[in-house]
Design an enzyme around this catalytic site. Structure first.
Site, PDB file in Angstrom:
ATOM      1  N   ASP A  74      29.012 -11.423 -21.282  1.00  0.00           N
ATOM      2  CA  ASP A  74      27.643 -11.165 -21.332  1.00  0.00           C
ATOM      3  C   ASP A  74      27.747  -9.803 -22.139  1.00  0.00           C
ATOM      4  OD1 ASP A  74      29.108 -10.144 -19.030  1.00  0.00           O
ATOM      5  OD2 ASP A  74      27.206  -9.488 -18.391  1.00  0.00           O
ATOM      6  N   GLU A 133      28.706  -8.846 -15.988  1.00  0.00           N
ATOM      7  CA  GLU A 133      29.272  -7.257 -16.034  1.00  0.00           C
ATOM      8  C   GLU A 133      28.238  -6.403 -16.552  1.00  0.00           C
ATOM      9  OE1 GLU A 133      31.481  -3.804 -16.889  1.00  0.00           O
ATOM     10  OE2 GLU A 133      30.094  -5.090 -18.201  1.00  0.00           O
TER      11      GLU A 133
END
Length: 374
Positions: A74, A133
């Site tokens: 991500d 994250e």
């Protein structure tokens, strides 16, 4: 087989995986790993509003030792003003441009390419990849750890591919991270017209006393591994935007980045006491993102440092400065360190990584795998 890390990084960048979406990036990654003999496990964790999040665990080999690589697909939102489309990778002037080029799709690609260079090894090699994250981190790495615990899988050491280098590749290795806690302090008042202040209770002067008291706090002086903890006010707001109204409430937002001399809960309590003394009736909300951690000296220090020296000639500095990483969770399993590309453009417009650095990082990771798993 061989894998070009820059080509793989380009394919990952082309997936617009703004947290917590994986946007096809895990499919690209999983297909490459399966061709290298990894067994790939993908699973969803969590529910709205912070989920679901898709995570991946890829495993090759069995038994010990077990070396793990951790990372995230991500990325943060690209923002406005890029020279090019942030999700259309462009190589120009020796640089690979695209959101995630530095943080951290190129390092994932470099590690996968390194795995291709070491097709046979003893023990177990794994990749622990999350899609959460850059977001709340509630259903990402912690869910991966739960998944592994259910199957009695536990690495002996973990390398996180976060961009830790600063002036040049290999100059900084993170052996620990500071903790982080966000807090919101709200001071109550009574809303009223500015021309009739006796009928109102202005919370802003009281909030100013809270800010002054917080600014006067001395948390600590740091130690031989960590810099001093620091408290920063990050936002101030009131409950109205009118020019002729005394607000009913006033709120500040703050963040404390703290070392291993502190605990998140203790800092929350300190702020609560300070706010209450300065402005009775204040309320404090808090979210502890993670505690500070320090990986004690051990084999992983030597493995990564030797690989960096052998490939670049650079003597890495072992540091705990900077932001947090998912090492704050993974340290519960085994020794953890972070090492990756230069971080000068992470989260910025026109994020870019040097193509040569990506290839050099692959060679460093190859040395790491060979040393860790023979």
């Amino acid at each position: 087989m061989t894998i070009d890390p820059v080509d793989l990084a380009c394919r990952l960048i082309a997936c617009p995986s703004v947290t917590p979406r994986e946007a096809g990036s895990l499919t690209v990654l999983g297909e490459a790993l399966e061709e290298l003999g990894f067994t790939v496990h993908r699973f969803l964790s969590g529910s709205p509003p912070e989920g679901p999040v898709e995570n991946m665990v890829a495993i090759r080999g069995s038994g010990g030792p077990h070396f793990g690589f951790a990372g995230h697909v991500d990325v943060v939102p690209p923002g406005e003003g890029w020279r090019t489309d942030p999700f259309t990778p462009v190589i120009e002037g020796g640089l690979l441009y695209g959101r995630g080029a530095v943080d951290m799709k190129s390092s994932i690609a470099a590690f996968v390419a390194a795995c291709a260079e070491v097709p046979e090894h003893k023990g177990t090699l794994s990749l622990l990849i999350t899609g959460d994250e850059e977001g709340p981190s509630r259903y990402g790495t912690r869910s991966i750890m739960e998944w592994m615990a259910e199957r009695d899988i536990r690495p002996d050491m973990i390398l996180i591919g976060e961009p830790t280098s600063e002036d040049r590749l290999g100059d900084i290795v993170k052996i620990g991270r500071r903790g982080s806690v966000n807090m919101w302090i709200t001071v109550p008042g009574v809303q009223g017209h500015v021309a009739y202040p006796h009928r109102a209770d202005n919370p802003v002067p009281k909030l100013a006393r809270v800010v002054s008291a917080l600014d006067a706090l001395h948390l600590d002086d740091g130690n031989d591994r960590f810099q001093p903890s620091n408290l920063e006010i990050t936002d101030v707001r009131t409950s109205n935007g009118a020019t002729n109204v005394i607000a009913g409430t006033a709120t500040i937002q703050l963040n404390i980045r703290f070392n291993n001399l502190q605990r998140g809960e203790d800092l929350v309590e300190l702020v609560r006491r300070t706010a209450e003394e300065a402005a009775p009736g204040s309320t404090v909300e808090a979210k502890i993102s993670g505690e500070a951690f320090l990986t004690p000296p051990g084999p992983i220090y030597d493995i990564v440092s030797q690989a960096i020296r052998g490939e670049t000639g650079v003597e890495p500095k072992l540091s705990t400065h900077g932001g947090t990483s998912d090492g704050r969770f993974l340290i519960a399993l085994c020794p953890v360190i972070d090492f990756g590309l230069p971080n000068g453009t992470m989260h910025k417009l026109d994020e870019a990584a040097a193509v040569e650095d990506i290839h050099a990082l692959q060679r460093i990771y190859t040395r790491v795998i060979r040393k860790a798993l023979g």
